[in-house]
Design a protein around this motif. Structure first.
Motif, PDB file in Angstrom:
ATOM      1  N   UNK A  17       7.485  -8.902   2.908  1.00  0.00           N
ATOM      2  CA  UNK A  17       6.715 -10.105   2.571  1.00  0.00           C
ATOM      3  C   UNK A  17       6.772 -11.139   3.699  1.00  0.00           C
ATOM      4  N   UNK A  18       7.938 -11.322   4.309  1.00  0.00           N
ATOM      5  CA  UNK A  18       8.084 -12.294   5.410  1.00  0.00           C
ATOM      6  C   UNK A  18       7.252 -11.855   6.608  1.00  0.00           C
ATOM      7  N   UNK A  19       7.328 -10.576   6.952  1.00  0.00           N
ATOM      8  CA  UNK A  19       6.553 -10.088   8.091  1.00  0.00           C
ATOM      9  C   UNK A  19       5.061 -10.171   7.796  1.00  0.00           C
ATOM     10  N   UNK A  20       4.677  -9.875   6.569  1.00  0.00           N
ATOM     11  CA  UNK A  20       3.264 -10.007   6.191  1.00  0.00           C
ATOM     12  C   UNK A  20       2.813 -11.460   6.361  1.00  0.00           C
ATOM     13  N   UNK A  22       4.035 -13.680   8.335  1.00  0.00           N
ATOM     14  CA  UNK A  22       4.056 -14.060   9.746  1.00  0.00           C
ATOM     15  C   UNK A  22       2.921 -13.422  10.549  1.00  0.00           C
ATOM     16  N   UNK A  23       2.369 -12.305  10.067  1.00  0.00           N
ATOM     17  CA  UNK A  23       1.393 -11.578  10.876  1.00  0.00           C
ATOM     18  C   UNK A  23       0.001 -11.457  10.261  1.00  0.00           C
ATOM     19  N   UNK A  24      -0.173 -11.786   8.991  1.00  0.00           N
ATOM     20  CA  UNK A  24      -1.449 -11.474   8.345  1.00  0.00           C
ATOM     21  C   UNK A  24      -2.656 -12.207   8.927  1.00  0.00           C
ATOM     22  N   UNK A  25      -2.467 -13.315   9.558  1.00  0.00           N
ATOM     23  CA  UNK A  25      -3.600 -14.061  10.127  1.00  0.00           C
ATOM     24  C   UNK A  25      -3.849 -13.719  11.597  1.00  0.00           C
ATOM     25  N   UNK A  26      -3.062 -12.811  12.125  1.00  0.00           N
ATOM     26  CA  UNK A  26      -3.173 -12.490  13.542  1.00  0.00           C
ATOM     27  C   UNK A  26      -3.885 -11.167  13.761  1.00  0.00           C
ATOM     28  N   UNK A  27      -4.859 -11.193  14.641  1.00  0.00           N
ATOM     29  CA  UNK A  27      -5.512  -9.953  15.052  1.00  0.00           C
ATOM     30  C   UNK A  27      -4.823  -9.378  16.287  1.00  0.00           C
ATOM     31  N   UNK A  28      -3.827 -10.090  16.787  1.00  0.00           N
ATOM     32  CA  UNK A  28      -3.166  -9.684  18.020  1.00  0.00           C
ATOM     33  C   UNK A  28      -1.858  -8.945  17.804  1.00  0.00           C
ATOM     34  N   UNK A  29      -1.343  -8.955  16.577  1.00  0.00           N
ATOM     35  CA  UNK A  29      -0.043  -8.341  16.332  1.00  0.00           C
ATOM     36  C   UNK A  29      -0.115  -7.432  15.105  1.00  0.00           C
ATOM     37  N   UNK A  30       0.468  -6.269  15.227  1.00  0.00           N
ATOM     38  CA  UNK A  30       0.512  -5.285  14.151  1.00  0.00           C
ATOM     39  C   UNK A  30       1.979  -5.033  13.822  1.00  0.00           C
ATOM     40  N   UNK A  31       2.333  -5.137  12.561  1.00  0.00           N
ATOM     41  CA  UNK A  31       3.704  -4.874  12.129  1.00  0.00           C
ATOM     42  C   UNK A  31       3.835  -3.412  11.715  1.00  0.00           C
ATOM     43  N   UNK A  32       4.890  -2.764  12.194  1.00  0.00           N
ATOM     44  CA  UNK A  32       5.155  -1.364  11.860  1.00  0.00           C
ATOM     45  C   UNK A  32       6.608  -1.221  11.440  1.00  0.00           C
ATOM     46  N   UNK A  33       6.817  -0.355  10.463  1.00  0.00           N
ATOM     47  CA  UNK A  33       8.169  -0.172   9.925  1.00  0.00           C
ATOM     48  C   UNK A  33       9.034   0.629  10.891  1.00  0.00           C
ATOM     49  N   UNK A  34      10.281   0.193  11.038  1.00  0.00           N
ATOM     50  CA  UNK A  34      11.241   0.854  11.910  1.00  0.00           C
ATOM     51  C   UNK A  34      11.420   2.314  11.530  1.00  0.00           C
ATOM     52  N   UNK A  35      11.407   2.627  10.243  1.00  0.00           N
ATOM     53  CA  UNK A  35      11.707   3.992   9.810  1.00  0.00           C
ATOM     54  C   UNK A  35      10.512   4.944   9.873  1.00  0.00           C
ATOM     55  N   UNK A  36       9.348   4.479  10.295  1.00  0.00           N
ATOM     56  CA  UNK A  36       8.181   5.355  10.430  1.00  0.00           C
ATOM     57  C   UNK A  36       8.418   6.345  11.579  1.00  0.00           C
ATOM     58  N   UNK A  37       8.061   7.580  11.368  1.00  0.00           N
ATOM     59  CA  UNK A  37       8.315   8.618  12.374  1.00  0.00           C
ATOM     60  C   UNK A  37       7.698   8.299  13.739  1.00  0.00           C
TER      61      UNK A  37
END
Length: 142
Positions: A17-20, A22-37
């Protein structure tokens, strides 16, 4: 322009929720989970390991730990003294917080590193990710 990637611990609904936020209004940054392969493959290529850390990939630089906190907060236009204070808080509290909240030790890796060519090859697919589920999609319903 290439999108920046924010690698974060997606195992906790609060962090998602915090990362969402912080990033939902930005077209310049994409959040990705650490545990994703794909993230794990990127980490292996960049660090020859899979450090558990808060990471921002920006251009040809990889910011880790305190530097990620600083870079992300500066994007939100917070005052420099507040950013510096939160960066110091992360430096002091990151390791114990990681053990308590994440259940694992945060890597003692801080600073800015050049993006390796091997690691850069893993980024294109990650930059296309567009949403952060606030609910853990792998969680089973009661």
């Amino acid at each position: 322009m290439k999108k920046s990637l924010l690698v974060y611990d997606g195992s906790n609904p609060l962090f998602r929720a915090v990362v969402e936020a912080a990033t939902h209004r930005s077209d310049e940054i994409v959040a990705v989970r650490w545990d994703a392969e794909p993230v794990q493959a990127f980490l292996e290529a960049q660090f020859d390991a899979r450090p558990f850390a808060f990471i921002l990939v920006e251009g040809d630089s990889v910011h880790v730990g305190e530097e990620t906190v600083s870079q992300v907060l500066r994007r939100t236009c917070l005052a420099d003294p507040l950013v510096d204070g939160l960066k110091r808080t992360y430096a002091v509290g990151g390791v114990p917080f990681g053990r308590l909240i994440h259940g694992r030790t945060v890597a003692e890796l801080d600073g800015t590193f050049p993006l390796s060519a091997d690691a850069a090859a893993h980024l294109e697919d990650l930059r296309r990710a567009r949403e952060i589920p606030v609910e853990d999609p792998s969680a089973e319903e009661p």
